[in-house]
Scaffold this motif. Structure first.
Motif, PDB file in Angstrom:
ATOM      1  N   VAL A  34       0.865  -1.184  -0.172  1.00  0.00           N
ATOM      2  CA  VAL A  34       0.128   0.026   0.076  1.00  0.00           C
ATOM      3  C   VAL A  34       0.925   1.345  -0.146  1.00  0.00           C
ATOM      4  N   SER A  35       1.868   1.074   0.862  1.00  0.00           N
ATOM      5  CA  SER A  35       2.962   2.338   0.654  1.00  0.00           C
ATOM      6  C   SER A  35       3.521   2.682  -0.707  1.00  0.00           C
ATOM      7  N   ALA A  36       3.772   1.536  -1.660  1.00  0.00           N
ATOM      8  CA  ALA A  36       4.382   1.833  -2.808  1.00  0.00           C
ATOM      9  C   ALA A  36       3.175   2.315  -3.647  1.00  0.00           C
ATOM     10  N   LEU A  37       1.964   1.759  -3.392  1.00  0.00           N
ATOM     11  CA  LEU A  37       0.856   2.287  -4.372  1.00  0.00           C
ATOM     12  C   LEU A  37       0.584   3.690  -3.939  1.00  0.00           C
ATOM     13  N   LEU A  38       0.489   4.203  -2.512  1.00  0.00           N
ATOM     14  CA  LEU A  38       0.396   5.676  -2.172  1.00  0.00           C
ATOM     15  C   LEU A  38       1.531   6.664  -2.675  1.00  0.00           C
ATOM     16  N   ILE A  39       2.933   6.094  -2.849  1.00  0.00           N
ATOM     17  CA  ILE A  39       4.021   6.716  -3.204  1.00  0.00           C
ATOM     18  C   ILE A  39       3.753   6.944  -4.712  1.00  0.00           C
ATOM     19  N   HIS A  40       3.575   5.956  -5.389  1.00  0.00           N
ATOM     20  CA  HIS A  40       3.212   5.776  -6.761  1.00  0.00           C
ATOM     21  C   HIS A  40       2.320   6.954  -7.427  1.00  0.00           C
ATOM     22  N   ASP A  41       1.451   7.164  -6.547  1.00  0.00           N
ATOM     23  CA  ASP A  41       0.177   8.093  -6.917  1.00  0.00           C
ATOM     24  C   ASP A  41       0.505   9.519  -6.254  1.00  0.00           C
ATOM     25  N   ALA A  42       1.743   9.760  -5.432  1.00  0.00           N
ATOM     26  CA  ALA A  42       2.248  10.848  -5.104  1.00  0.00           C
ATOM     27  C   ALA A  42       1.373  11.484  -3.785  1.00  0.00           C
TER      28      ALA A  42
END
Length: 131
Positions: free
Chosen positions: A50-58
């Motif tokens: 989820v952290s990867a996803l959030l970072i991906h979407d700024a």
């Protein structure tokens, strides 16, 4: 923290790989019957994905509680991911907290085994979203 596109890409990959590596620990602990440890590993695998996803979407990644809230706001409420994914993440957090911090609680195979495959599928789905 403000990231440029290349930094964001690297950080997303590192977080997602951490999620996958953490999930791979589950099979080893499963053969040993270490259900508290598996609860911890499942939770952290989802946290990193989820952290990867959030970072991906700024989106900002700060606290565990904040990551769960942002996940709910941006991916569950919007229908990008199903409500079951949000419930799974919340349930994993609750079980992980109990097994890590409550000395009178022991996670069991009956509660943990049914969460393994949905966790794997959620991590894979997040992988699709970040690629």
């Amino acid at each position: 923290m403000s990231l440029n596109d290349e930094e964001r890409k690297v950080l997303v990959e590192l977080e997602y790989e951490k999620a996958c590596a953490t999930f791979r620990n589950v099979e080893e602990y499963k053969t040993l019957g270490h259900w508290d440890t598996i609860a911890n590993r499942l939770y952290y695998a989802v946290f990193h994905a989820v952290s990867a996803l959030l970072i991906h979407d700024a989106h900002p990644v700060n606290t565990h509680k904040g990551v769960i809230a942002l996940f709910g706001n941006y991916y569950i409420r919007t229908g990008i991911l199903p409500a079951e994914a949000g419930r799974l993440y919340s349930d994993l957090q609750m079980i992980r907290n109990n097994s890590d911090y409550n000395c009178s609680y022991d996670a069991t195979a009956q509660e943990i085994v049914p969460m393994i495959e949905p966790t794997k599928l959620l991590i894979e789905r997040i992988g699709e979203l970040i690629r």
